[in-house]
Design a protein around this motif. Structure first.
Motif, PDB file in Angstrom:
ATOM      1  N   VAL A 125       0.708  -1.265   0.236  1.00 43.81           N
ATOM      2  CA  VAL A 125      -0.081   0.142   0.056  1.00 43.81           C
ATOM      3  C   VAL A 125       0.835   1.416   0.005  1.00 43.81           C
ATOM      4  O   VAL A 125       0.555   2.189  -0.832  1.00 43.81           O
ATOM      5  CB  VAL A 125      -1.039   0.105   1.252  1.00 43.81           C
ATOM      6  N   GLN A 126       2.105   1.243   0.729  1.00 46.14           N
ATOM      7  CA  GLN A 126       2.794   2.494   0.769  1.00 46.14           C
ATOM      8  C   GLN A 126       3.450   2.715  -0.503  1.00 46.14           C
ATOM      9  O   GLN A 126       3.860   3.692  -0.898  1.00 46.14           O
ATOM     10  CB  GLN A 126       3.886   2.398   1.715  1.00 46.14           C
ATOM     11  N   LEU A 127       3.834   1.366  -1.361  1.00 47.95           N
ATOM     12  CA  LEU A 127       4.575   1.680  -2.468  1.00 47.95           C
ATOM     13  C   LEU A 127       3.644   2.245  -3.450  1.00 47.95           C
ATOM     14  O   LEU A 127       4.268   2.938  -4.244  1.00 47.95           O
ATOM     15  CB  LEU A 127       5.208   0.027  -2.815  1.00 47.95           C
ATOM     16  N   GLU A 130       1.069   4.177  -3.013  1.00 47.94           N
ATOM     17  CA  GLU A 130       0.681   5.680  -2.812  1.00 47.94           C
ATOM     18  C   GLU A 130       1.932   6.254  -3.186  1.00 47.94           C
ATOM     19  O   GLU A 130       2.152   7.570  -3.736  1.00 47.94           O
ATOM     20  CB  GLU A 130       0.583   5.673  -1.098  1.00 47.94           C
TER      21      GLU A 130
END
Lengths: 165, 165
Positions: free
Chosen positions: B15-17, B19
Motif C-alpha cells: 500500500v505504501q509503495l 501511494e
C-alpha cells in the motif's frame, strides 16, 4: 488504525531496498566517471547546477541522513563540508560513503522505518519515506546528468545496468 | 536460503509503495501540464525524445506491465497503440491509467512480488524489481523533463510536492 490483509502485504524487505539503492549508486558513479573532468565541474544547462555539485548534494544527504536517523540527531543539512576539486576525489568519497550507508542502514529496525523523524531538522516524515526520497532524488538528478552527457555528445550508460560487469 | 532477523525486516508494504508511485505519477502529470503545447511534442535536447514521447513510454509500461503480471501473459512491449496529438488527450489517458494501475497492483499478492516474471517477454526479474523499475524509470525520465523545462525558461514544480494542493 485498521489494517486489512491487503494493507499488510510486504512489498520489499530492507535488504532488497539496500541492494536496489546501492545498484543505483553504482550507476550514478559510472555517470560521474563518464563526464570529462572539466565539464563535470563546469557544464550545465538552463542555469542548473553542474553534475559535480549534484553529486556533492547526493553525498551530503545519504550517509549524513542515515547517521542522523540512527543516532536520532537532528542536524542541519550541509553541503559545505566536502568540496572536491577533482573527479578522483569525488569518486573516492563516493566509494567510502558506500560503506557508511551499508553500516547505518543495517541498524534501522523494521519498526523504525515506520516512525516519523525530523530529517535535517526540516523534513518530518516516516523514515521509509525519507529513505525513498534519498533514492528518488538520486535517480531524478542522475536523469539530469544523462541529459548533460547527451548534450556533450556522450552516450550515457544503460539505465538498467546497475552493477559493474 | 538462510535468513536472519535483519534480512526479513519489512521496508515498506504494498500500500505504501502504491501511494508512493501514484504520488510520483501526480508530479509527472504536473510536468506534462507545464509544457507549452508545441514544445511538449517538439522540444528536445541532444537528440533525445520529446517529453510527449517519454510520457507515452511511461503509459505503455505501467498499466500494460501490471496487467501482464496479474494475468500472467507475456506480451511484447508496444508504444504504437496510443499516439496522442494534444496535451489534453495525453492527460486524459494519464488519468484513466491511474485507476488501471490501482486495480491491477492491488491484485498482486505478497508472494508474487518475490516471484520471477518475464515482463514483456524480455525482462526476467522478480516482480518487485519490475515494479521498482516502473517507478525509477518514471523518476529518471521526469528528471530529463525538468531539464527541458529549465532550458525553456520554465520553473519546474518542486520535486517533493507529489500531491496537488
Amino acid at each position: 488504525m485498521t489494517t486489512t490483509a491487503t494493507e499488510t502485504r510486504q512489498f520489499i524487505s530492507s535488504v532488497q531496498l539496500l541492494e536496489h539503492w546501492q545498484g543505483h549508486r553504482n550507476l550514478t558513479r559510472r555517470v560521474i566517471e563518464m563526464f570529462p573532468e572539466k565539464e563535470l565541474f563546469e557544464f550545465s544547462i538552463g542555469g542548473m547546477r553542474t553534475f559535480a555539485k549534484i553529486a556533492v548534494e547526493l553525498l551530503s544527504i545519504a550517509g549524513p541522513g542515515l547517521k542522523g536517523i540512527v543516532e536520532k540527531q537532528v542536524e542541519d543539512f550541509s553541503e559545505e563540508t566536502f568540496q572536491p576539486k577533482t573527479k578522483e576525489e569525488l569518486l573516492a568519497k563516493w566509494d567510502s560513503e558506500t560503506e557508511v550507508i551499508n553500516q547505518y542502514f543495517n541498524q534501522i529496525s523494521e519498526e523504525r522505518f515506520q516512525e516519523t523523524f525530523n530529517l535535517f531538522g526540516q523534513y518530518e516524515f516516516p523514515i521509509y519515506q525519507n529513505i525513498l526520497y534519498f533514492v528518488d532524488n538520486e535517480v531524478h538528478h542522475r536523469g539530469q546528468g544523462f541529459v548533460y552527457l547527451r548534450a556533450l555528445g556522450i552516450d550515457p550508460p544503460f539505465f538498467w545496468e546497475r552493477f559493474s560487469i
